[in-house]
Design a protein around this motif. Structure first.
Motif, short mmCIF file in Angstrom:
data_model
loop_
_atom_site.label_atom_id
_atom_site.label_comp_id
_atom_site.label_asym_id
_atom_site.label_seq_id
_atom_site.Cartn_x
_atom_site.Cartn_y
_atom_site.Cartn_z
N PHE A 292 0.82 -1.21 0.00
CA PHE A 292 0.00 0.00 0.00
C PHE A 292 0.86 1.26 0.00
N ALA A 293 2.21 1.10 -0.11
CA ALA A 293 3.12 2.24 0.12
C ALA A 293 2.74 3.48 -0.69
N ALA A 294 2.43 3.25 -1.96
CA ALA A 294 2.21 4.40 -2.84
C ALA A 294 0.96 5.19 -2.46
N ASP A 295 -0.03 4.52 -1.83
CA ASP A 295 -1.31 5.19 -1.55
C ASP A 295 -1.41 5.73 -0.14
N SER A 296 -0.36 5.60 0.66
CA SER A 296 -0.51 5.98 2.07
C SER A 296 0.33 7.20 2.41
N ASP A 297 -0.22 8.08 3.28
CA ASP A 297 0.53 9.26 3.73
C ASP A 297 1.65 8.83 4.67
N LYS B 2 1.42 2.67 8.97
CA LYS B 2 0.42 1.73 8.47
C LYS B 2 0.97 0.30 8.50
N LEU B 3 2.25 0.17 8.19
CA LEU B 3 2.87 -1.16 8.23
C LEU B 3 2.85 -1.69 9.67
N ALA B 4 3.22 -0.83 10.63
CA ALA B 4 3.20 -1.23 12.05
C ALA B 4 1.78 -1.67 12.42
N ALA B 5 0.81 -0.89 12.00
CA ALA B 5 -0.59 -1.19 12.34
C ALA B 5 -1.02 -2.53 11.74
N TYR B 6 -0.56 -2.80 10.52
CA TYR B 6 -0.99 -4.04 9.85
C TYR B 6 -0.36 -5.28 10.50
N LEU B 7 0.82 -5.12 11.08
CA LEU B 7 1.41 -6.27 11.78
C LEU B 7 0.63 -6.57 13.05
N MET B 8 0.15 -5.51 13.71
CA MET B 8 -0.51 -5.67 15.01
C MET B 8 -2.02 -5.91 14.86
N ASP C 77 -9.29 -3.09 11.48
CA ASP C 77 -10.52 -3.59 10.87
C ASP C 77 -11.58 -2.49 10.76
N GLU C 78 -11.58 -1.57 11.71
CA GLU C 78 -12.57 -0.48 11.65
C GLU C 78 -12.02 0.74 10.92
N SER C 79 -10.69 0.87 10.88
CA SER C 79 -10.09 2.05 10.26
C SER C 79 -8.76 1.68 9.61
N PRO C 80 -8.83 1.10 8.38
CA PRO C 80 -7.59 0.60 7.76
C PRO C 80 -6.63 1.69 7.31
N HIS C 81 -7.09 2.90 7.10
CA HIS C 81 -6.22 3.88 6.46
C HIS C 81 -5.70 5.00 7.36
N HIS C 82 -6.31 5.20 8.52
CA HIS C 82 -5.79 6.23 9.44
C HIS C 82 -6.21 5.94 10.88
N ASP C 83 -5.59 6.70 11.80
CA ASP C 83 -5.85 6.45 13.23
C ASP C 83 -6.38 7.71 13.89
N LYS C 84 -7.15 8.48 13.15
CA LYS C 84 -7.47 9.83 13.64
C LYS C 84 -8.84 9.93 14.33
#
Ligand code: N7H
Length: 499
Positions: free
Chosen positions: A296-301, A306-312, A322-329
């Motif tokens: 997802f590197a090209a599409d993420s700010d 995001k990589l850390a989040a996807y591992l966890m 699962d509820e917020s794949p693209h940001h933590d805001k």
């Protein structure tokens, strides 16, 4: 006995802890130890009822403070719990390793059948289980967790918790004195220690929460999701997460415990303590080095976060992927538990092999299985500027998690989670596009490898198309050993175990 007065408080509802000392002990004189344990239980052990009362008082004080604007000054009191390894129960004459002798001796066989705690892994201990099976590497284990001349070194553990370091020190002294003082030397100011004590404390470990409250060393918010226990917790409606589970998954002889334990074990729980060292600068370096390789590197700010989040399976502030794949805001989601990975045939949002999905697959399974309650605490130093600059943990500084969990069966709890799920590339199984050799991947946090296993890797969604995208992983958590214990009820300690 009422349940809450019979259960030790660390199992449920959990002892409040900013600081914790683990006093690992060896029993030298069983009869004297039994006498001292009997009075220790009333004087020192924190029951579930006491821990609940304490939590309620603090809650009430906080509410009052909020209403009045005057800050609450109340702090939780120190807590104390005790648990026994199978060698400890054997020292008390309540466990036998000698099954061959038992089979021959009909009298012994009767006692064995009636009173022996069931659970082969508890009998074996963690070393024989995990080194024996090839999971743990002996040269990585701390000496206290390795048998010496074939003998295990730890008979049990006294755990002391507190909110302030000075309270912890005071309570640890009182606990030690109880077992080490000369008979009759009861005044703490002039206490004399026996030179032939009933117990010795060969090793202690210290836990303490990090300055950044709630966060473990990798920087993730921890302590969010625990199973609710039917009959003890206020239970949510069936379709809500976290789901309530039968108390027999945690407590011996409760509804849903299939183990058929002896009567004295009721309200007790098996405890696993495991020292897991965390390589924090190395984890950060890997994220930095690999963020551009993520699908997802090209599409993420912020591909690193995001990589850390996807591992966890959660962002570092706790937001579920699962509820917020693209940001933590979204502040409403920081500690949310209201997700179950549906639709479970794809992992468009949370990776199948993310730590929290491996450890509690929620909707991926349609029944409760391998349920544990976690009560761990961080240990060690903060990362120093030098380590940060070098992107490497120094030899002298160490940090990690004293992982602590409770369950009614170690094979079905901790052991199953570690060996069958975290370390198995194919779990969760039968997932589209992940049926090949590699499967969804290993648990990046706690997955372990046997020699014949594939290299460490995880499948990641790219948010667009369903093809398999994989990324190779390093190892950032080093298992340094631990032990399996049983946490008996109050009644068991006052009667059966000290009889
Ligand atoms: Fe994990 N971490 O702090 O990074 N874990 N864990 N764990 N873990 C969870 O929901 C972590 C370990 C479970 O219901 C979170 O509280 C670290 C072992 C289970 O959604 C975080 C280590 C085992 C859950 C971490 C470690 C488990 C869970 C999310 C080792 C079992 C709940 C916060 C160093 C054998 C899943 C939360 C659910 C969650 C971390 C170890 C199990 C952040 C660093 C060994 C059941």
């Amino acid at each position: 006995v009422a349940r809450k007065a019979n259960i030790q408080g660390d199992v449920w509802p959990g002892l409040p802890k900013r600081f914790q000392t683990f006093l690992f002990f060896k029993i030298r004189k069983p009869d004297e130890f039994k006498t001292r344990l009997r009075s220790f239980v009333d004087e020192h052990i924190t029951t579930a009822q006491e821990a609940c009362d304490m939590k309620n008082q603090i809650l009430a004080a906080k509410t009052k403070a909020k209403d009045s604007g005057v800050p609450a000054k109340i702090l939780p009191l120190p807590g104390v719990n005790i648990a026994f390894a199978s060698t400890g129960l054997a020292a008390l004459g309540k466990f036998t390793f000698n099954e061959a002798a038992v089979k021959k001796d009909r009298n012994l066989s009767k006692i064995f059948k009636k009173n022996q705690l069931r659970g082969g892994l508890f009998g074996k201990g963690m070393y024989d289980d995990l080194v024996g099976e090839g999971w743990d590497e002996p040269k990585e284990l701390r000496s206290q967790f390795k048998p010496s001349a074939g003998k295990r070194l730890i008979d049990g553990v006294l755990m002391v918790t507190a909110s302030r370091a000075e309270d912890l020190r005071y309570k640890v002294l009182r606990v030690k004195e109880h077992f080490l003082k000369e008979p009759g030397s009861d005044d703490p100011d002039t206490v004399r220690y026996s030179n032939d004590p009933c117990l010795e404390f060969p090793f202690t470990s210290q836990g303490r929460t990090r300055p950044e409250k709630g966060k473990e060393h990798f920087g993730f918010e921890d302590g969010i999701s625990q199973p609710l226990i039917e009959g003890l917790d206020e239970v949510a409606p069936k379709d809500k997460e976290p789901k309530a589970v039968k108390s027999g998954l945690i407590f011996a002889r409760h509804d849903g415990d299939p183990m058929n334990q002896p009567e004295w074990a009721e309200d007790g729980s098996f405890l696993v303590i495991r020292d897991l060292q965390q390589l924090v600068p190395e984890f950060e370096k890997w994220l930095e080095d690999n963020k551009h390789n993520a699908p997802f590197a090209a599409d993420s700010d912020d591909p690193k976060e995001k990589l850390a989040a996807y591992l966890m399976g959660r962002w570092r502030n706790g937001t579920p992927v699962d509820e917020s794949p693209h940001h933590d805001k979204d502040p409403n989601l920081f500690r949310s538990n209201n997700f179950d990975f549906h639709p479970v045939d794809k992992h468009d949002k949370c990776p199948f092999a993310a730590h929290i999905r491996k450890m509690r697959p929620r909707g991926d399974l349609n029944h409760d299985h391998a349920v544990i309650i976690r009560r761990g605490i961080s240990y060690g130093d903060e990362v120093t500027p030098e380590e940060k600059a070098a992107q490497k943990s120094s030899e002298e500084k160490e940090r990690g998690l004293m992982f602590v969990c409770y369950q009614s069966d170690i094979r079905n709890g901790f052991n199953f989670l570690t060996t069958r799920w975290a370390s198995n590339h194919h779990f969760p199984d039968r997932k589209a596009n992940f049926v090949g050799e590699h499967g969804p991947g290993i648990d990046a946090i706690v997955g372990q490898r046997l020699n014949h296993h594939p290299e460490r890797s995880i499948g990641l969604p790219d948010g667009k198309h369903p093809t398999e995208a994989r990324i190779g992983l390093d190892r950032w958590v080093i298992p340094r050993g631990g032990e399996y214990f049983f946490t008996p009820s109050i009644k068991a300690m006052k009667e059966y175990l000290t009889g």
